[in-house]
Design a protein around this motif. Structure first.
Motif, PDB file in Angstrom:
ATOM      1  N   GLY A  59      38.171  40.584  35.857  1.00  0.00           N
ATOM      2  CA  GLY A  59      37.245  41.344  35.037  1.00  0.00           C
ATOM      3  C   GLY A  59      35.811  41.356  35.534  1.00  0.00           C
ATOM      4  O   GLY A  59      34.940  41.938  34.891  1.00  0.00           O
ATOM      5  N   ASN A  60      35.545  40.727  36.676  1.00  0.00           N
ATOM      6  CA  ASN A  60      34.195  40.695  37.225  1.00  0.00           C
ATOM      7  C   ASN A  60      33.729  42.101  37.585  1.00  0.00           C
ATOM      8  O   ASN A  60      34.436  42.861  38.220  1.00  0.00           O
ATOM      9  N   ASP A  61      32.536  42.454  37.150  1.00  0.00           N
ATOM     10  CA  ASP A  61      31.914  43.732  37.488  1.00  0.00           C
ATOM     11  C   ASP A  61      31.074  43.480  38.734  1.00  0.00           C
ATOM     12  O   ASP A  61      30.066  42.774  38.677  1.00  0.00           O
ATOM     13  N   TYR A  62      31.490  44.041  39.874  1.00  0.00           N
ATOM     14  CA  TYR A  62      30.950  43.631  41.172  1.00  0.00           C
ATOM     15  C   TYR A  62      30.691  44.846  42.040  1.00  0.00           C
ATOM     16  O   TYR A  62      31.471  45.797  42.039  1.00  0.00           O
ATOM     17  N   ASP A  63      29.606  44.822  42.810  1.00  0.00           N
ATOM     18  CA  ASP A  63      29.246  45.980  43.638  1.00  0.00           C
ATOM     19  C   ASP A  63      30.006  46.043  44.962  1.00  0.00           C
ATOM     20  O   ASP A  63      29.882  47.010  45.696  1.00  0.00           O
ATOM     21  N   ARG A  64      30.803  45.042  45.286  1.00  0.00           N
ATOM     22  CA  ARG A  64      31.535  45.038  46.554  1.00  0.00           C
ATOM     23  C   ARG A  64      33.048  44.909  46.333  1.00  0.00           C
ATOM     24  O   ARG A  64      33.734  44.213  47.077  1.00  0.00           O
ATOM     25  N   THR A  65      33.553  45.571  45.331  1.00  0.00           N
ATOM     26  CA  THR A  65      34.995  45.564  45.115  1.00  0.00           C
ATOM     27  C   THR A  65      35.678  46.366  46.226  1.00  0.00           C
ATOM     28  O   THR A  65      35.037  47.087  46.974  1.00  0.00           O
ATOM     29  N   PHE A  66      36.989  46.207  46.307  1.00  0.00           N
ATOM     30  CA  PHE A  66      37.788  46.985  47.257  1.00  0.00           C
ATOM     31  C   PHE A  66      39.059  47.421  46.565  1.00  0.00           C
ATOM     32  O   PHE A  66      39.463  46.860  45.548  1.00  0.00           O
ATOM     33  N   GLU A  67      39.691  48.439  47.126  1.00  0.00           N
ATOM     34  CA  GLU A  67      40.925  48.976  46.554  1.00  0.00           C
ATOM     35  C   GLU A  67      42.112  48.632  47.439  1.00  0.00           C
ATOM     36  O   GLU A  67      42.000  48.609  48.667  1.00  0.00           O
ATOM     37  N   VAL A  68      43.237  48.391  46.796  1.00  0.00           N
ATOM     38  CA  VAL A  68      44.509  48.217  47.477  1.00  0.00           C
ATOM     39  C   VAL A  68      45.446  49.286  46.938  1.00  0.00           C
ATOM     40  O   VAL A  68      45.614  49.409  45.713  1.00  0.00           O
ATOM     41  N   HIS A  69      46.026  50.064  47.821  1.00  0.00           N
ATOM     42  CA  HIS A  69      46.984  51.107  47.439  1.00  0.00           C
ATOM     43  C   HIS A  69      48.378  50.567  47.723  1.00  0.00           C
ATOM     44  O   HIS A  69      48.702  50.253  48.869  1.00  0.00           O
ATOM     45  N   MET A  70      49.181  50.448  46.668  1.00  0.00           N
ATOM     46  CA  MET A  70      50.495  49.819  46.805  1.00  0.00           C
ATOM     47  C   MET A  70      51.479  50.488  45.858  1.00  0.00           C
ATOM     48  O   MET A  70      51.214  50.586  44.650  1.00  0.00           O
ATOM     49  N   GLU A  71      52.584  50.927  46.414  1.00  0.00           N
ATOM     50  CA  GLU A  71      53.670  51.524  45.624  1.00  0.00           C
ATOM     51  C   GLU A  71      53.158  52.640  44.707  1.00  0.00           C
ATOM     52  O   GLU A  71      53.529  52.728  43.539  1.00  0.00           O
ATOM     53  N   GLY A  72      52.277  53.483  45.253  1.00  0.00           N
ATOM     54  CA  GLY A  72      51.786  54.636  44.506  1.00  0.00           C
ATOM     55  C   GLY A  72      50.695  54.343  43.491  1.00  0.00           C
ATOM     56  O   GLY A  72      50.275  55.233  42.762  1.00  0.00           O
ATOM     57  N   LYS A  73      50.229  53.111  43.430  1.00  0.00           N
ATOM     58  CA  LYS A  73      49.168  52.745  42.482  1.00  0.00           C
ATOM     59  C   LYS A  73      47.945  52.250  43.246  1.00  0.00           C
ATOM     60  O   LYS A  73      48.061  51.697  44.334  1.00  0.00           O
ATOM     61  N   THR A  74      46.783  52.439  42.652  1.00  0.00           N
ATOM     62  CA  THR A  74      45.539  51.935  43.217  1.00  0.00           C
ATOM     63  C   THR A  74      45.050  50.768  42.373  1.00  0.00           C
ATOM     64  O   THR A  74      44.959  50.869  41.151  1.00  0.00           O
ATOM     65  N   HIS A  75      44.769  49.652  43.043  1.00  0.00           N
ATOM     66  CA  HIS A  75      44.298  48.437  42.380  1.00  0.00           C
ATOM     67  C   HIS A  75      42.893  48.127  42.878  1.00  0.00           C
ATOM     68  O   HIS A  75      42.589  48.326  44.046  1.00  0.00           O
ATOM     69  N   THR A  76      42.038  47.594  42.007  1.00  0.00           N
ATOM     70  CA  THR A  76      40.666  47.251  42.358  1.00  0.00           C
ATOM     71  C   THR A  76      40.448  45.753  42.162  1.00  0.00           C
ATOM     72  O   THR A  76      40.778  45.202  41.109  1.00  0.00           O
ATOM     73  N   PHE A  77      39.898  45.109  43.205  1.00  0.00           N
ATOM     74  CA  PHE A  77      39.672  43.663  43.173  1.00  0.00           C
ATOM     75  C   PHE A  77      38.293  43.324  43.718  1.00  0.00           C
ATOM     76  O   PHE A  77      37.719  44.073  44.497  1.00  0.00           O
ATOM     77  N   ASP A  78      37.809  42.140  43.340  1.00  0.00           N
ATOM     78  CA  ASP A  78      36.532  41.664  43.868  1.00  0.00           C
ATOM     79  C   ASP A  78      36.710  40.590  44.929  1.00  0.00           C
ATOM     80  O   ASP A  78      35.745  40.163  45.550  1.00  0.00           O
ATOM     81  N   SER A  79      37.955  40.117  45.143  1.00  0.00           N
ATOM     82  CA  SER A  79      38.211  39.082  46.141  1.00  0.00           C
ATOM     83  C   SER A  79      39.671  39.144  46.569  1.00  0.00           C
ATOM     84  O   SER A  79      40.530  39.649  45.844  1.00  0.00           O
ATOM     85  N   PHE A  80      39.937  38.602  47.746  1.00  0.00           N
ATOM     86  CA  PHE A  80      41.321  38.506  48.193  1.00  0.00           C
ATOM     87  C   PHE A  80      42.108  37.563  47.286  1.00  0.00           C
ATOM     88  O   PHE A  80      43.296  37.752  47.053  1.00  0.00           O
ATOM     89  N   GLU A  81      41.443  36.551  46.768  1.00  0.00           N
ATOM     90  CA  GLU A  81      42.095  35.621  45.851  1.00  0.00           C
ATOM     91  C   GLU A  81      42.680  36.365  44.646  1.00  0.00           C
ATOM     92  O   GLU A  81      43.832  36.154  44.264  1.00  0.00           O
ATOM     93  N   CYS A  82      41.898  37.254  44.056  1.00  0.00           N
ATOM     94  CA  CYS A  82      42.380  38.025  42.902  1.00  0.00           C
ATOM     95  C   CYS A  82      43.490  38.992  43.303  1.00  0.00           C
ATOM     96  O   CYS A  82      44.455  39.169  42.565  1.00  0.00           O
ATOM     97  N   ALA A  83      43.371  39.605  44.481  1.00  0.00           N
ATOM     98  CA  ALA A  83      44.407  40.524  44.953  1.00  0.00           C
ATOM     99  C   ALA A  83      45.724  39.785  45.163  1.00  0.00           C
ATOM    100  O   ALA A  83      46.789  40.262  44.766  1.00  0.00           O
ATOM    101  N   ILE A  84      45.667  38.607  45.782  1.00  0.00           N
ATOM    102  CA  ILE A  84      46.873  37.805  46.007  1.00  0.00           C
ATOM    103  C   ILE A  84      47.489  37.398  44.681  1.00  0.00           C
ATOM    104  O   ILE A  84      48.702  37.510  44.478  1.00  0.00           O
ATOM    105  N   TYR A  85      46.667  36.928  43.754  1.00  0.00           N
ATOM    106  CA  TYR A  85      47.172  36.494  42.448  1.00  0.00           C
ATOM    107  C   TYR A  85      47.928  37.632  41.756  1.00  0.00           C
ATOM    108  O   TYR A  85      48.982  37.424  41.164  1.00  0.00           O
ATOM    109  N   GLU A  86      47.396  38.827  41.850  1.00  0.00           N
ATOM    110  CA  GLU A  86      47.978  39.975  41.149  1.00  0.00           C
ATOM    111  C   GLU A  86      49.159  40.608  41.883  1.00  0.00           C
ATOM    112  O   GLU A  86      50.138  41.007  41.259  1.00  0.00           O
TER     113      GLU A  86
END
Length: 77
Positions: free
Chosen positions: A8-35
């Motif tokens: 839920g962090n509101d961050y100016d350097r987030t990144f997107e991961v496109h996976m299985e037709g969905k777009t996900h937004t994360f602020d860290s690789f840690e959060c992306a891995i967890y999800e």
């Protein structure tokens, strides 16, 4: 700014991961891995490396596969 979908962090350097037709937004690789990382069928740890697989069942390591009766897999030969 964009909000991380894991923490839920509101961050100016987030990144997107496109996976299985969905777009996900994360602020860290840690959060992306967890999800997004697959989870071990035995211990539920996120599988970040290669892991091992029997049919469609994923395990983080041979120890976890053996714990549920899968004996033919190996971490290394």
């Amino acid at each position: 700014m964009a909000r991380c979908e894991t923490c839920g962090n509101d961050y100016d350097r987030t990144f997107e991961v496109h996976m299985e037709g969905k777009t996900h937004t994360f602020d860290s690789f840690e959060c992306a891995i967890y999800e997004l990382a697959p989870r071990c069928a035995h211990c539920s740890v996120p599988i970040v490396g290669h892991g091992v697989q029997k049919d469609d069942v994923l395990f983080c390591c041979n120890h976890c596969a053996t714990a549920v009766g899968v004996h033919e897999l190996r971490d290394r030969a």
